[in-house]
Design an enzyme around this catalytic site. Structure first.
Site, PDB file in Angstrom:
ATOM      1  N   ARG A 157       0.784  -1.227   0.000  1.00 48.99           N
ATOM      2  CA  ARG A 157       0.000   0.000   0.000  1.00 48.99           C
ATOM      3  C   ARG A 157       0.821   1.284   0.000  1.00 48.99           C
ATOM      4  O   ARG A 157       0.609   2.154  -0.832  1.00 48.99           O
ATOM      5  CB  ARG A 157      -0.957   0.013   1.212  1.00 48.99           C
ATOM      6  N   HIS A 197      -8.365  -3.299  -6.782  1.00 53.36           N
ATOM      7  CA  HIS A 197      -8.006  -2.598  -5.543  1.00 53.36           C
ATOM      8  C   HIS A 197      -9.231  -2.437  -4.637  1.00 53.36           C
ATOM      9  O   HIS A 197      -9.866  -1.374  -4.632  1.00 53.36           O
ATOM     10  CB  HIS A 197      -7.420  -1.225  -5.888  1.00 53.36           C
ATOM     11  N   TYR A 247     -17.982  14.160 -11.571  1.00 53.32           N
ATOM     12  CA  TYR A 247     -17.898  15.346 -12.428  1.00 53.32           C
ATOM     13  C   TYR A 247     -16.644  15.369 -13.291  1.00 53.32           C
ATOM     14  O   TYR A 247     -16.635  15.997 -14.343  1.00 53.32           O
ATOM     15  CB  TYR A 247     -17.910  16.622 -11.566  1.00 53.32           C
TER      16      TYR A 247
END
Length: 748
Positions: free
Chosen positions: A33, A79, A123
């Site tokens: 990670r 993931h 968006y």
């Protein structure tokens, strides 16, 4: 409880189990990670996001796609750690003010250098950049890297991306793991490529020699690295501190005035740091540290950073620049810790080691790539040889095909020369067919060959193509068998990337002198600290106080005589002591309101109640008497409170206890303790033992049920001191002298 005969109970030490579990968790965070791989410079979330975009076909020459689609697909396939981590990684890879080379081409609001966050993923849109596609994801179809199963083993994901430049250096890295963190600055692509080439030409090159090519960090925000001499040690050890400054220009205005314009900021100032810098400059003006600044404005835009500081006429520009470097984050430190995953384990790497790992990886990629290409060319050559040979005996092959009952029979004849199941027109044809020995791959190509390939020009083209294939085979074999040939190919690729994606250095690297500014010395004088019952505090001149003494005494709750260069100590009922610099308080006119004491100290009016405020310097030579609501008392040497911290624990309190009184005391005085229910106990102050500030103290008075200590009074022997309790007046020196830890006398 019934147990299956096959089940087992495994006895283990609990601490060992916890230790193993925590180590497993820590390694998972470190490897899977938080830390980048030294080979491609990417963390798993970045690698998975880029690969998913590649799989979805969101290339640089294709339309943008919604980030929500990319995030959802990445989370579902590779993931499974939440959408925010994926989108955050995607947004950072699209921010040109954080990355040396952006890896994602963002369309929409992906945040700003001033700390504004990216718009919601529904968006914004994104696609791969040309750099990412050509430098990070090329040749995935040539077996250059290994693939492993994803989290649920339904998909395959790349273990590492075939990165062709040292992305760990070019784009840097930041990450916090368990017990370790990485912080790698960004570098210039052209310089890094030159450094890699220098290492490939001579693997004995030193870090100092590499730094002839890689001058130092190159931050996307520009700025100035001012400790050039420290860089060699940083690059050799992989750890150190880089001092960064913003770029400041001086512009002349009308009327002889000047203004400072900050056009580049330190990389560490990205985000909230710009707002904090503006506040810090305002504080310098408000606290009278400088009187040269007239106005400050942030005129930054998409074109770049532009923070304008307008100066008064005759201002000392150099001194002010040095003040900004010293007192604000215009000069900051970037902590370097070049930690990355190398060979499956976290390792702190120097500059040469990073390049060494990268070059080894490039040779591995090139070996696998050209081995795959060689195999393909050999297969192609085999087919081409078969087709050329077939064209020479095309009449015989047509006769075999027309005389065959099945494809199987025709294939057997072409490969093994079996003619039993084929009808030939001529006996000579049968003898010739029996001698055919095409390979399986050639036979398949012959059987699938179209008739137009028999045209003369097509046969010539086939022969030319075969010649080219043989040339390719010879070239690939040379690359695979010759280090210099492979190195040349890799360097040619690097030169092409340098030519297409390189840019000029933005950060200046130099040795600069330490920023030194002359701070105007404050003229030391005695002032009077005034604080009203609402918590508004200020300081005034002694003469001003004397002229308004009656009004000041009646309107203010706390009045302390002190020096303007000193500190004030605020003791609160929670047992804490907060320190305030007198210079931090507004100084001026008597009728000015002042500032809330909360604003200049750690004191919180909603949680604490002030017990006493005193001058820190005067307290140094005194003893302090502490008393709590539960009747605990002690004396403490004032020197114990001469500390640098703004807040300390002034006394230890028992459960549900609170501090009710702090007073300066001497041994010649008498002490009177008064409870809420009207009990008074008088005894010599000398009977109160001296303790450390961390002690609880001793019991001063025995309290009745539901009673508590309310006030403490001190008076000198022989002086008449009167206090009011309820509607009664009590003369303290007429109280009967007793011993500490008594019940006391109740007023009647």
């Amino acid at each position: 409880m019934k147990m299956n005969s096959e089940s087992q109970i495994i006895r283990t030490e609990y601490s060992e189990l916890m230790k193993k579990s925590y180590i497993d968790y820590a390694m998972s965070v470190i490897i899977a990670r938080a830390l980048p791989d030294v080979r491609d410079g990417l963390k798993p979330v970045q690698r998975r996001t880029l690969y998913d975009m590649y799989e979805l076909g969101i290339r640089y020459d294709k339309p943008y796609r919604k980030c929500a689609r990319i995030v959802g697909d990445t989370m579902g396939k590779y993931h499974p750690h939440g959408d925010s981590s994926i989108y955050d990684a995607l947004a950072v890879m699209a921010q040109d003010f954080k990355k040396g080379q952006i890896l994602v081409d963002g369309h929409g609001n992906f945040g700003s250098i001033e700390g504004d966050g990216a718009a919601a993923m529904r968006y914004t849109e994104a696609r791969l950049t040309k750099f990412t596609q050509e430098v990070c994801l090329s040749d995935l179809d040539k077996n250059v890297i290994d693939f492993g199963p994803n989290f649920d083993e339904t998909e395959k994901e790349p273990v590492v991306l075939p990165m062709r430049v040292p992305n760990l250096l070019v784009n840097g890295a930041e990450g916090i793991a368990v017990g370790m963190a990485t912080s790698i600055p960004t570098h210039n692509l052209c310089e890094v490529i030159d450094g890699v080439k220098a290492y490939m030409k001579n693997d004995g090159v030193t870090t100092r020699q590499l730094m002839k090519y890689i001058k130092g960090p190159d931050f996307p925000t520009g700025g100035i690295v001012v400790n050039k001499d420290d860089l060699l040690n940083i690059y050799e050890t992989g750890q150190g501190k880089i001092k960064l400054r913003g770029k400041v220009e001086v512009e002349d205005l009308k009327g002889g005035k000047k203004q400072l314009v900050i056009t580049e900021i330190p990389y560490t100032m990205i985000g909230a740091g710009i707002g904090k810098f503006l506040n810090d400059v305002c504080n310098l003006v408000e606290t009278k540290k400088t009187t040269d600044i007239v106005d400050i404005s942030n005129q930054s835009s998409k074109e770049g950073i532009r923070i304008v500081i307008e100066l008064k006429r005759g201002a000392d520009v150099e001194n002010l620049k040095n003040m900004l470097y010293k007192k604000t984050r215009l000069e900051d430190t970037f902590g370097v810790n070049m930690l990355a995953v190398a060979n499956g384990r976290p390792e702190t790497l120097g500059l040469k080691q990073i390049i060494e790992h990268h070059v080894d990886f490039q040779f591995e990629l090139a070996t696998r790539k050209y081995t795959t290409l060689l195999e393909r060319e050999r297969e192609k050559s085999e087919v081409q040889e078969g087709l050329i040979k077939a064209c020479d005996v095309i009449d015989l092959i047509i006769e075999i095909l027309r005389g065959s009952k099945s494809v199987k029979d025709a294939r057997a004849c072409l490969v093994e020369g079996k003619t039993e199941n084929i009808r030939f027109k001529f006996s000579i044809s049968k003898k010739m067919a029996a001698m055919l020995r095409f390979t399986e791959r050639q036979a398949t190509a012959i059987l699938e060959m179209r008739l137009y390939r028999l045209i003369g020009l097509e046969i010539e083209a086939l022969q030319k193509e075969h010649e080219q294939t043989l040339n390719n085979i010879a070239r690939y074999e040379d690359i695979l068998n010759n280090y210099d040939s492979m190195a040349e190919v890799i360097m040619e690729e690097l030169d092409s990337y340098k030519k297409e994606f390189g840019r000029k250095r933005r950060t200046v690297v130099e040795n600069a002198e330490e920023a030194v500014f002359e701070e105007k010395k404050v003229e030391e004088q005695e002032v009077v600290f005034l604080m009203d019952r609402f918590g508004y505090a200020k300081t005034v001149d002694m003469a001003v106080y004397e002229r308004n003494k009656e009004a000041a005494d009646s309107e203010n709750k706390y009045i302390v005589h002190c020096m303007n260069t000193g500190k004030l100590c605020i003791f609160t009922d929670t047992g804490k002591m907060h320190q305030v610099k007198v210079l931090d308080l507004p100084y001026g006119k008597f009728r000015e309101k002042g500032t809330p004491i909360d604003n200049v100290s750690n004191y919180t009016s909603s949680e604490e109640e002030i017990v006493m405020i005193c001058d820190a310097e005067q307290m140094r030579f005194a003893k302090l008497l502490f008393a709590t609501a539960q009747g605990m008392i002690k004396r403490v040497d004032g020197k114990e409170f001469q500390v640098a911290k703004r807040t300390i624990v002034a006394t230890k309190l028992q459960e549900d206890d609170r501090l009710v009184s702090v007073k300066v005391v001497n041994e010649t005085q008498n002490l009177v303790l008064q409870t809420r229910n009207g009990y008074f106990l008088r005894f010599p102050a000398a009977d109160v033992p001296e303790k450390k500030k961390a002690a609880v103290g001793v019991r001063g008075i025995r309290l009745q049920k539901k009673d508590e200590l309310e006030h403490t009074y001190l008076f000198e022997e022989g002086t008449e001191t009167k206090v009011t309790y309820g509607e009664k007046t009590v003369t303290l020196n007429r109280l009967k002298a007793a011993k500490r830890d008594g019940v006391g006398n109740k007023t009647r």
